[in-house]
Design a protein around this motif. Structure first.
Motif, PDB file in Angstrom:
ATOM      1  N   VAL A 164       5.151  11.486 -30.904  1.00 27.88           N
ATOM      2  CA  VAL A 164       4.603  10.316 -31.817  1.00 27.88           C
ATOM      3  C   VAL A 164       4.424  10.897 -33.418  1.00 27.88           C
ATOM      4  O   VAL A 164       4.847  10.433 -34.609  1.00 27.88           O
ATOM      5  N   TRP A 165       4.156  12.008 -33.535  1.00 24.11           N
ATOM      6  CA  TRP A 165       3.740  12.876 -34.924  1.00 24.11           C
ATOM      7  C   TRP A 165       5.117  13.101 -35.451  1.00 24.11           C
ATOM      8  O   TRP A 165       5.428  13.158 -36.808  1.00 24.11           O
ATOM      9  N   ASN A 166       6.122  13.442 -34.747  1.00 19.60           N
ATOM     10  CA  ASN A 166       7.516  13.732 -35.064  1.00 19.60           C
ATOM     11  C   ASN A 166       8.020  12.596 -35.788  1.00 19.60           C
ATOM     12  O   ASN A 166       8.644  12.639 -36.833  1.00 19.60           O
ATOM     13  N   ARG A 167       7.907  11.565 -35.084  1.00 21.09           N
ATOM     14  CA  ARG A 167       8.449  10.218 -35.787  1.00 21.09           C
ATOM     15  C   ARG A 167       7.715   9.746 -36.929  1.00 21.09           C
ATOM     16  O   ARG A 167       8.231   9.413 -37.735  1.00 21.09           O
ATOM     17  N   ALA A 168       6.303  10.197 -37.178  1.00 23.75           N
ATOM     18  CA  ALA A 168       5.614   9.952 -38.379  1.00 23.75           C
ATOM     19  C   ALA A 168       6.129  10.936 -39.506  1.00 23.75           C
ATOM     20  O   ALA A 168       6.065  10.523 -40.637  1.00 23.75           O
ATOM     21  N   MET A 169       6.760  12.126 -39.151  1.00 25.88           N
ATOM     22  CA  MET A 169       7.128  12.897 -40.291  1.00 25.88           C
ATOM     23  C   MET A 169       8.745  12.923 -40.364  1.00 25.88           C
ATOM     24  O   MET A 169       9.219  13.855 -40.968  1.00 25.88           O
ATOM     25  N   ALA A 170       9.447  11.764 -39.658  1.00 27.57           N
ATOM     26  CA  ALA A 170      10.886  11.811 -39.583  1.00 27.57           C
ATOM     27  C   ALA A 170      11.359  11.636 -41.135  1.00 27.57           C
ATOM     28  O   ALA A 170      12.460  11.975 -41.435  1.00 27.57           O
ATOM     29  N   HIS A 175       0.431   1.318 -47.962  1.00 31.32           N
ATOM     30  CA  HIS A 175       1.982   1.602 -47.853  1.00 31.32           C
ATOM     31  C   HIS A 175       2.575   1.194 -46.276  1.00 31.32           C
ATOM     32  O   HIS A 175       1.989   1.244 -45.304  1.00 31.32           O
ATOM     33  N   THR A 176       3.808   0.579 -46.397  1.00 34.29           N
ATOM     34  CA  THR A 176       3.945  -0.290 -45.169  1.00 34.29           C
ATOM     35  C   THR A 176       4.174   0.687 -43.924  1.00 34.29           C
ATOM     36  O   THR A 176       3.394   0.112 -42.944  1.00 34.29           O
ATOM     37  N   LYS A 177       4.730   1.726 -44.028  1.00 29.08           N
ATOM     38  CA  LYS A 177       4.590   2.731 -42.709  1.00 29.08           C
ATOM     39  C   LYS A 177       3.966   4.086 -42.985  1.00 29.08           C
ATOM     40  O   LYS A 177       4.700   4.889 -43.547  1.00 29.08           O
ATOM     41  N   GLU A 192       4.323  -0.272 -34.563  1.00 33.36           N
ATOM     42  CA  GLU A 192       5.709  -0.501 -34.221  1.00 33.36           C
ATOM     43  C   GLU A 192       5.989  -0.988 -32.609  1.00 33.36           C
ATOM     44  O   GLU A 192       6.995  -1.511 -32.545  1.00 33.36           O
ATOM     45  N   GLY A 193       5.157  -0.627 -31.881  1.00 31.95           N
ATOM     46  CA  GLY A 193       5.456  -0.933 -30.468  1.00 31.95           C
ATOM     47  C   GLY A 193       6.430  -0.023 -29.789  1.00 31.95           C
ATOM     48  O   GLY A 193       7.038  -0.684 -28.711  1.00 31.95           O
TER      49      GLY A 193
END
Length: 546
Positions: free
Chosen positions: A186-192, A309-311, A321-322
């Protein structure tokens, strides 16, 4: 028959029984190490009295006192003797005698905030492997870094659970195994896609420079950098909540609360078995719970007001985002959000403050950075072009050198451990680490080891440039300011992005010098180690560039 040397009420059977029971306790608790002090402490308090009852004879205060004295003295002597004996699993490793005997010495050192300096001192004396506790090693061997921290290395020790109230969900900091892998995804996705966060960085960097330009006296950069990072992480994690830059101060005392929490964690983390007892103390439990409640309150506000901010980070950790099969609870997301603020605010503020101290203390490096910025950003509008930020090669080298000298987490967080009852110890860099051993890798000390970095106490950014012709010892594998492996700092690239932006905006706008009367050379003495690094004021004077 020889007469007893003991008074009548203190017969030899009571003396022998108390000693035997103490030895049995030592053997049992050594074999089955308790995770909490609750039950063992209760037993150790009750057992000496039980001996008096079991052996018979008069039950009086004198006999009870005698039993307790013999029991506790024998237990203490047995423990100390074993820990100093050649039969202890860590007997081959050198270290201060007091450290071998008790970890309470580590508590005293940590309480003073100078743990990083103490470890540097004893490593200088004893070498790269030092016994810093009865069952603990401090290691500054570059060959051991990957074997300890990377996948398949040693597991997280109990320190990582420190400070978590039983009612609070575990976070990425404390989780291990598959649970950690899931949370890390999850965190990797947030920092991608860090570019998504550039508008937030730009907004706060511009506001920081604007507010600094409004000051008419010397400014404390350490404070203003903290306000910047709190505001930015508040934007990122919870949709904007603080506005400290506008106020010019930490209106909610967030910084003090974070530092108090981290100080308690590092001090008590030296004796993790005590945490279960602390939660029984109303004041301590309430303090921890109030800190964790802060995250709940910020999360509730974010849900009501939405994002600026959107994301943002919340978008990912709350899985708006589900993407995940199971949506995290509000409590889970809130705990992760507050981890983001704690982990990313104070550490980035420390890096910014340390970097500015290094630059102002080294005028040639300061001028080179400023010239690089001026050449890269000809007009003011170019400052917001973050793709150019990454091309400031010498600035990046200065950031690396600052991270080497002043890592935001001086002792690299908590311990790793070769677990008890794991079927044997581990071989790390050709050294045997017995099972049950906790291992520290103090970043501050490793980064200043002359075997790996020539002239280790000097600020020399050129050591990080491939074009440099300096004949310096440089072992990049010994550089780990953000840790390594699966549990390394997930936000390290975001932190660098923040620092680059702030320094570029700051040095393009102002000339910075130490305030009159300030002993700039003394500032490093204000740096403390309370899990994350703390720092004293950095007073500077700013002149707007024309």
């Amino acid at each position: 028959m020889k007469p007893s040397l003991l008074p009548p009420l203190m017969d030899s059977s009571l003396f022998s029984g108390a000693i035997a029971l103490s030895l049995l306790n030592h053997i049992y608790f050594h074999k089955f190490e308790p995770q909490s002090a609750k039950i063992p402490l209760l037993l150790l308090l009750v057992e000496p009295g039980a001996v008096v009852l079991v052996l018979g004879g008069p039950v009086c205060l004198l006999r009870l006192l005698f039993s307790y004295i013999v029991f506790w003295s024998s237990l203490s002597f047995s423990i100390v003797l074993y820990r100093l004996s050649p039969f202890h699993p860590l007997a081959q490793y050198p270290g201060p005698t007091i450290c071998k005997v008790t970890k309470l010495w580590g508590v005293a050192v940590a309480a003073g905030g100078k743990q990083h300096l103490y470890l540097k001192k004893i490593h200088d004396r004893y070498g790269p492997y030092v016994r810093t506790g009865p069952d603990e090693l401090s290691i500054i061997d570059a060959a051991a870094v990957s074997q300890i921290l990377n996948a398949g290395g040693l597991v997280k020790g109990r320190f990582y659970e420190s400070g978590r109230h039983p009612s609070t969900p575990p976070t990425i900091v404390s989780l291990v195994g598959k649970a950690h892998t899931k949370k890390r995804r999850v965190w990797n996705r947030a920092m991608a896609s860090l570019r998504d966060y550039d508008p937030l960085i730009q907004k706060r960097a511009v506001q920081l420079v604007t507010r600094l330009g409004e000051q008419r006296t010397a400014v404390n950069l350490a404070l203003w950098f903290e306000l910047f990072t709190y505001d930015f992480m508040g934007d990122l994690a919870f949709g904007g909540v603080f506005e400290m830059l506008q106020q010019g101060k930490d209106t909610d005392g967030l910084g003090d609360r974070i530092r108090s929490f981290m100080a308690a964690s590092i001090i008590l983390g030296n004796i993790p078995w005590i945490f279960g007892l602390l939660n029984l103390i109303p004041m301590v439990g309430r303090t921890i719970q109030e800190f964790n409640d802060l995250g709940q309150g910020l999360a509730t506000r974010r849900i009501k007001t939405g994002a600026i901010h959107t994301k943002d980070l919340w978008y990912h950790i709350a899985d708006e985002e589900g993407v995940e099969k199971q949506k995290p609870t509000l409590q889970d997301a809130a705990a992760d959000g507050i981890v983001g603020i704690v982990a990313a605010s104070d550490t980035t503020a420390h890096l910014l403050t340390s970097l500015m101290w290094c630059l102002v203390s080294n005028p040639k490096s300061y001028k080179r950075v400023q010239q690089e910025i001026d050449a890269m950003f000809v007009v003011e509008d170019d400052l917001v072009d973050f793709s150019k930020h990454q091309k400031c090669v010498f600035l990046s080298a200065c950031i690396n050198e600052t991270l080497r000298l002043f890592p935001p987490v001086p002792v690299n967080g908590g311990t790793r451990q070769a677990h008890l009852n794991s079927g044997g110890g581990r071989i790390i860099a050709e050294k045997y680490i017995p099972e049950g051993t906790s291992v520290y890798m103090p970043t501050y000390v490793l980064h200043r080891r002359p075997d790996y970095f020539s002239r280790p106490t000097e600020f020399m950014p050129d050591r990080w440039l491939a074009s440099s012709d300096l004949a310096l010892e440089h072992n990049a594998s010994a550089f780990m300011p953000f840790s390594q492996g699966p549990a390394n700092c997930v936000g390290q690239h975001l932190a660098r992005r923040e620092v680059q932006a702030v320094i570029i905006f700051l040095l393009k706008t102002f000339e910075v010098r130490f305030a009159k009367g300030l002993d700039g050379a003394a500032w490093p003495e204000t740096v403390g180690d309370y899990f994350t690094a703390t720092r004293g004021p950095l007073l500077v004077e700013l002149d707007r560039r024309v």
